[in-house]
Design an enzyme around this catalytic site. Structure first.
Site, PDB file in Angstrom:
ATOM      1  N   HIS A   1     -25.237  60.452  54.016  1.00 29.81           N
ATOM      2  CA  HIS A   1     -26.051  61.530  53.447  1.00 29.81           C
ATOM      3  C   HIS A   1     -27.140  61.955  54.427  1.00 29.81           C
ATOM      4  O   HIS A   1     -27.369  61.298  55.438  1.00 29.81           O
ATOM      5  CB  HIS A   1     -26.678  61.102  52.108  1.00 29.81           C
ATOM      6  CG  HIS A   1     -27.708  60.008  52.202  1.00 29.81           C
ATOM      7  ND1 HIS A   1     -27.398  58.671  52.166  1.00 29.81           N
ATOM      8  CD2 HIS A   1     -29.058  60.057  52.342  1.00 29.81           C
ATOM      9  CE1 HIS A   1     -28.497  57.948  52.262  1.00 29.81           C
ATOM     10  NE2 HIS A   1     -29.533  58.757  52.383  1.00 29.81           N
TER      11      HIS A   1
ATOM     12  N   GLU B   1     -29.945  64.229  49.915  1.00 31.84           N
ATOM     13  CA  GLU B   1     -31.043  63.591  49.190  1.00 31.84           C
ATOM     14  C   GLU B   1     -32.298  64.437  49.397  1.00 31.84           C
ATOM     15  O   GLU B   1     -32.557  64.920  50.500  1.00 31.84           O
ATOM     16  CB  GLU B   1     -31.273  62.177  49.745  1.00 31.84           C
ATOM     17  CG  GLU B   1     -32.420  61.431  49.056  1.00 31.84           C
ATOM     18  CD  GLU B   1     -32.644  60.025  49.628  1.00 31.84           C
ATOM     19  OE1 GLU B   1     -31.871  59.595  50.512  1.00 31.84           O
ATOM     20  OE2 GLU B   1     -33.617  59.371  49.199  1.00 31.84           O
TER      21      GLU B   1
ATOM     22  N   HIS C   1     -34.473  61.420  57.026  1.00 31.66           N
ATOM     23  CA  HIS C   1     -33.547  60.422  57.578  1.00 31.66           C
ATOM     24  C   HIS C   1     -32.105  60.874  57.393  1.00 31.66           C
ATOM     25  O   HIS C   1     -31.822  61.794  56.626  1.00 31.66           O
ATOM     26  CB  HIS C   1     -33.760  59.039  56.939  1.00 31.66           C
ATOM     27  CG  HIS C   1     -33.474  58.957  55.465  1.00 31.66           C
ATOM     28  ND1 HIS C   1     -34.464  59.024  54.500  1.00 31.66           N
ATOM     29  CD2 HIS C   1     -32.309  58.817  54.772  1.00 31.66           C
ATOM     30  CE1 HIS C   1     -33.916  58.912  53.290  1.00 31.66           C
ATOM     31  NE2 HIS C   1     -32.605  58.789  53.431  1.00 31.66           N
TER      32      HIS C   1
END
Lengths: 144, 144
Positions: free
Chosen positions: A82, A131, A8
């Site tokens: 992010h 991440e 994502h």
């Protein structure tokens, strides 16, 4: 380390309800999941599916100590926060990044998809807050 | 408007050669395309494939008037610059965004994948600089 799936992209927003309306009405997203609170991370989260698989993770501050408050002070309208890539084994990935001298931000913890995650410092990652998440089991893939 | 495929995320960098080394050695990308200049856009471009399909588009300033110089002044290490979604018909998409009062940045032009693109102002798009591109023909999909 082998580059995993882009799970994502995280987009910070001052209002998930406004952002949901934007992704539904302006961008034409057809699958928008139910928002939920992650009090331990200080964010409210809502996933928007894209046809290619990667999701948009909308994040809104939750609580006064939310880690995205400073980002929204600099970017009041919200913005790209992010990116998140999957790995098969979170502990091995963490050891590998640490071995390369990359700064890991805090402990490995359970992320919005229910699998372990950690974040890497943008200054060590070409300016991109990154991440790393352990791939969910097949059934949970790209779903809430 | 129906949300199309996430074609790529644009990442600005002061050095494509450093960024290529980062994506290869730190992130483990296995398919990194040849960098090329887009003088009419003021950028040097390099696509990095991810296993899920969407690419990372590395962009480095090309020439003094490069539109990403200001971004890199604010973010010297580089960072997330834009996201790009595909549409089947670029003219229809442009008319639709304009009809919604979204500011389109400049004329529709040929993008890095050889199909027409335009950019939408981040202030109208939840703080996210958004590129809209016409889907390449099947053979060209997610390739250079």
């Amino acid at each position: 380390m082998k580059l995993g799936r882009l799970n994502h992209i995280g987009v910070a927003t001052p209002s998930i309800s406004d952002a949901v309306a934007f992704w539904r009405d302006t961008m034409g997203a057809t699958t928008i999941h139910e928002p939920f609170d992650m009090p331990e991370q200080g964010v409210k989260v809502c996933f928007v599916d894209t046809p290619s698989g990667p999701q948009i993770e909308l994040i809104e501050p939750l609580g006064d100590a939310s880690p995205i408050r400073a980002f929204l002070e600099k970017n009041p309208a919200g913005g790209q926060h992010h990116v998140c890539f999957e790995v098969p084994d979170i502990a091995a990935a963490r050891a590998e990044f640490e071995g390369m001298g990359k700064r890991v931000l805090g402990p490995t913890r359970i992320g919005a998809h229910g699998t372990p995650i950690f974040f890497l410092h943008p200054r060590d990652m070409g300016g991109v807050l990154t991440e790393i998440m352990e791939t969910p089991s097949e059934g949970a893939h790209w779903s809430n």
